[in-house]
Design a protein around this motif. Structure first.
Motif, PDB file in Angstrom:
ATOM      1  N   ILE A 271      14.241  53.580  53.918  1.00  0.00           N
ATOM      2  CA  ILE A 271      15.022  53.414  55.266  1.00  0.00           C
ATOM      3  C   ILE A 271      16.471  52.904  54.743  1.00  0.00           C
ATOM      4  CG2 ILE A 271      15.020  52.275  57.245  1.00  0.00           C
ATOM      5  CD1 ILE A 271      12.145  52.327  57.340  1.00  0.00           C
ATOM      6  N   VAL A 272      16.542  51.988  54.010  1.00  0.00           N
ATOM      7  CA  VAL A 272      17.679  51.294  53.557  1.00  0.00           C
ATOM      8  C   VAL A 272      18.789  52.418  53.019  1.00  0.00           C
ATOM      9  CG1 VAL A 272      18.930  49.264  52.305  1.00  0.00           C
ATOM     10  CG2 VAL A 272      16.937  49.252  53.798  1.00  0.00           C
TER      11      VAL A 272
ATOM     12  N   GLY B 235       7.118  57.156  61.624  1.00  0.00           N
ATOM     13  CA  GLY B 235       7.423  56.328  62.650  1.00  0.00           C
ATOM     14  C   GLY B 235       6.681  56.138  64.007  1.00  0.00           C
ATOM     15  N   LEU B 236       7.011  56.020  64.897  1.00  0.00           N
ATOM     16  CA  LEU B 236       6.330  55.977  66.323  1.00  0.00           C
ATOM     17  C   LEU B 236       5.795  57.402  66.632  1.00  0.00           C
ATOM     18  CD1 LEU B 236       7.947  53.451  68.432  1.00  0.00           C
ATOM     19  CD2 LEU B 236       5.775  53.066  67.198  1.00  0.00           C
TER      20      LEU B 236
ATOM     21  N   LEU C  31      10.600  52.857  73.755  1.00  0.00           N
ATOM     22  CA  LEU C  31      10.195  52.450  72.262  1.00  0.00           C
ATOM     23  C   LEU C  31      11.444  53.330  71.511  1.00  0.00           C
ATOM     24  CD1 LEU C  31       6.438  52.821  72.475  1.00  0.00           C
ATOM     25  CD2 LEU C  31       7.827  50.851  72.229  1.00  0.00           C
ATOM     26  N   HIS C  32      12.309  54.318  72.139  1.00  0.00           N
ATOM     27  CA  HIS C  32      13.064  54.906  71.433  1.00  0.00           C
ATOM     28  C   HIS C  32      14.215  54.270  70.594  1.00  0.00           C
ATOM     29  CE1 HIS C  32      11.207  58.619  73.007  1.00  0.00           C
ATOM     30  NE2 HIS C  32      11.037  57.870  74.000  1.00  0.00           N
ATOM     31  N   HIS C  33      14.499  53.126  71.184  1.00  0.00           N
ATOM     32  CA  HIS C  33      15.621  52.259  70.587  1.00  0.00           C
ATOM     33  C   HIS C  33      15.131  51.488  69.582  1.00  0.00           C
ATOM     34  CE1 HIS C  33      13.413  49.188  72.806  1.00  0.00           C
ATOM     35  NE2 HIS C  33      14.286  48.397  72.156  1.00  0.00           N
ATOM     36  N   LEU C  34      14.028  51.406  69.005  1.00  0.00           N
ATOM     37  CA  LEU C  34      13.464  50.581  67.949  1.00  0.00           C
ATOM     38  C   LEU C  34      14.100  51.254  66.504  1.00  0.00           C
ATOM     39  CD1 LEU C  34       9.693  49.717  68.798  1.00  0.00           C
ATOM     40  CD2 LEU C  34      11.856  48.686  69.389  1.00  0.00           C
TER      41      LEU C  34
ATOM     42  N   GLN D 123       9.782  50.838  63.505  1.00  0.00           N
ATOM     43  CA  GLN D 123       8.775  51.697  63.811  1.00  0.00           C
ATOM     44  C   GLN D 123       7.734  51.878  62.485  1.00  0.00           C
ATOM     45  OE1 GLN D 123      10.160  55.472  65.350  1.00  0.00           O
ATOM     46  NE2 GLN D 123      11.901  54.544  66.210  1.00  0.00           N
ATOM     47  N   LEU D 124       8.290  51.710  61.359  1.00  0.00           N
ATOM     48  CA  LEU D 124       7.337  51.866  60.200  1.00  0.00           C
ATOM     49  C   LEU D 124       6.183  50.897  60.248  1.00  0.00           C
ATOM     50  CD1 LEU D 124       6.492  52.975  57.430  1.00  0.00           C
ATOM     51  CD2 LEU D 124       8.324  51.851  56.386  1.00  0.00           C
TER      52      LEU D 124
END
Length: 420
Positions: A226-227, A291-292, A317-320, A325-326
């Motif tokens: 992710i990073v 993710g979600l 939950l879309h702004h996470l 999410q992971l």
């Protein structure tokens, strides 16, 4: 995910009221004996003294048809005191105490002083058998047999049945030796059990530490992806901004170029870190992390395994972020895996993900199986270890335990960003 250790069956004796009472009294007596070791020796000496008082007072001669001349009371009391004195060091120096009793008995018998306190030799043989080496025990047994044979055949010859008398005396002494050996075996068994418990606790702690380390390495590998993705975007933006600033001959071109170079160096460092963390079973290349949006696909596989699962979400939950999410995805995965392992497939589970302000709550519950008995699930199993590591990354809390006949895992995370 490693499975938690199989719980040991509880000992029924420990759960019985009588068993608990006996264990409690045993611990109390043991602590009292450790604080005041002379107290038990005094009790033993007192019991032997009470047993010897009738002879000292001459009461056992009233019904003797052929009484011998009575020994002075002072002599009998002195002989009794001499035999009882070694009792106070019978546990600190059992062989020395036995030798002292053997010498005192031989001296008293040579002076024709025969008292019932001589049975103290049984206590001394018990101590030697329980605490000394087998060589010392053989020496003590040989001294006892020689002394009794000498007493029966020389000091006070028995007119009839001499051999039977010797056998009876030695058989009585063997009871003390047998009791001492039994106590020796019991103490060795207790010592082995204590060592085993210590070893098992050490193994449990080591397994828990290994599970935490493995889970942290796994989290680091996933966060690297992710990073790395975010840093790559930053590098692209910096390079694009530097090119645009160069064309416009702006002073911001050089700082933007440095930002790009620093980003590339940071990305190389991240990849080197991944090379340290990966093992032979993991591919060090960057891979998309779930993710979600992938929870539905996860639940499809779980339902195919036979577990009925319902899934409900509340809030935006879309702004996470991808990292959060992971974490939510892995928490749901670990909780449902534990349900399949411990509750079986004939149960139902509920998954709820709620977002409120800067908090995200993940709750996974199962109904349990009324037709089957599964051992109690430990809240410290390796699956829970993984959930706690994920939660700690986002300053969260984890609650796991029985719930309405089943099991519940409740996790609260903060959506402000990862915590160090």
């Amino acid at each position: 995910m490693n499975s938690p250790a199989t719980p040991r069956e509880p000992d029924p004796f420990l759960h019985h009221p009588v068993g608990r009472w006996m264990l409690g009294r045993r611990d109390r007596f043991r602590n009292l004996d450790q604080r005041h070791p002379w107290l038990r020796d005094t009790v033993v000496a007192g019991l032997l003294l009470l047993f010897s008082l009738p002879q000292a007072l001459g009461e056992d001669r009233e019904h003797d048809p052929t009484p011998e001349p009575a020994q002075p009371v002072a002599l009998i009391l002195a002989a009794t005191a001499l035999l009882l004195a070694p009792l106070w060091w019978r546990r600190r120096a059992p062989m020395a105490g036995f030798l002292a009793v053997a010498v005192i008995l031989l001296a008293e018998w040579s002076m024709n002083v025969w008292i019932s306190t001589g049975m103290v030799v049984l206590v001394m043989l018990y101590g030697v058998a329980a605490r000394c080496s087998m060589r010392m025990l053989a020496l003590a047994a040989g001294i006892t047999a020689t002394e009794f044979v000498f007493a029966v055949y020389v000091l006070q010859p028995v007119p009839d049945h001499r051999l039977a008398t010797v056998v009876l005396l030695l058989g009585t002494c063997s009871a003390g030796v047998a009791a001492g050996l039994a106590m020796r075996t019991f103490r060795a068994y207790q010592g082995a059990q204590t060592e085993r418990v210590t070893w098992l606790e050490t193994q449990r702690d080591q397994q828990a530490q290994l599970a935490v380390a493995a889970e942290r390495a796994r989290v680091a590998r996933e966060m690297h992806d992710i990073v790395g993705h975010h840093v790559s975007i930053m590098i692209g933006l910096a390079d694009g901004g530097a090119a645009l600033a160069t064309n416009r001959q702006e002073k911001a071109a050089e700082p933007l170029r440095l930002i790009g170079e620093t980003g590339r160096q940071a990305l190389d460092d991240l990849r080197r870190m991944l090379g340290v963390l990966h093992d032979d079973t993991h591919d060090p290349e960057l891979t998309p992390q779930p993710g979600l949006a992938d929870i539905d696909r996860l639940l499809t596989g779980v339902r195919a395994a036979g577990l009925a699962v319902t899934y409900r979400t509340t809030g935006d939950l879309h702004h996470l972020g991808q990292g959060l999410q992971l974490a939510v995805y892995r928490i749901v995965q670990e909780a449902l895996t534990n349900t399949l392992k411990h509750a079986g497939r004939d149960v139902s589970a509920q998954v709820t993900v709620t977002s409120e302000e800067n908090l995200v709550r993940v709750r996974v519950t199962d109904s349990g199986s009324p037709g089957r008995h599964h051992g109690p699930r430990s809240p410290d199993g390796h699956g829970i270890v993984g959930i706690r590591e994920r939660a700690s990354l986002y300053g969260g809390t984890v609650t796991a335990g029985p719930h309405r006949g089943g099991w519940a895992v409740d996790v609260t995370l903060t959506a402000t960003g990862p915590h160090p």
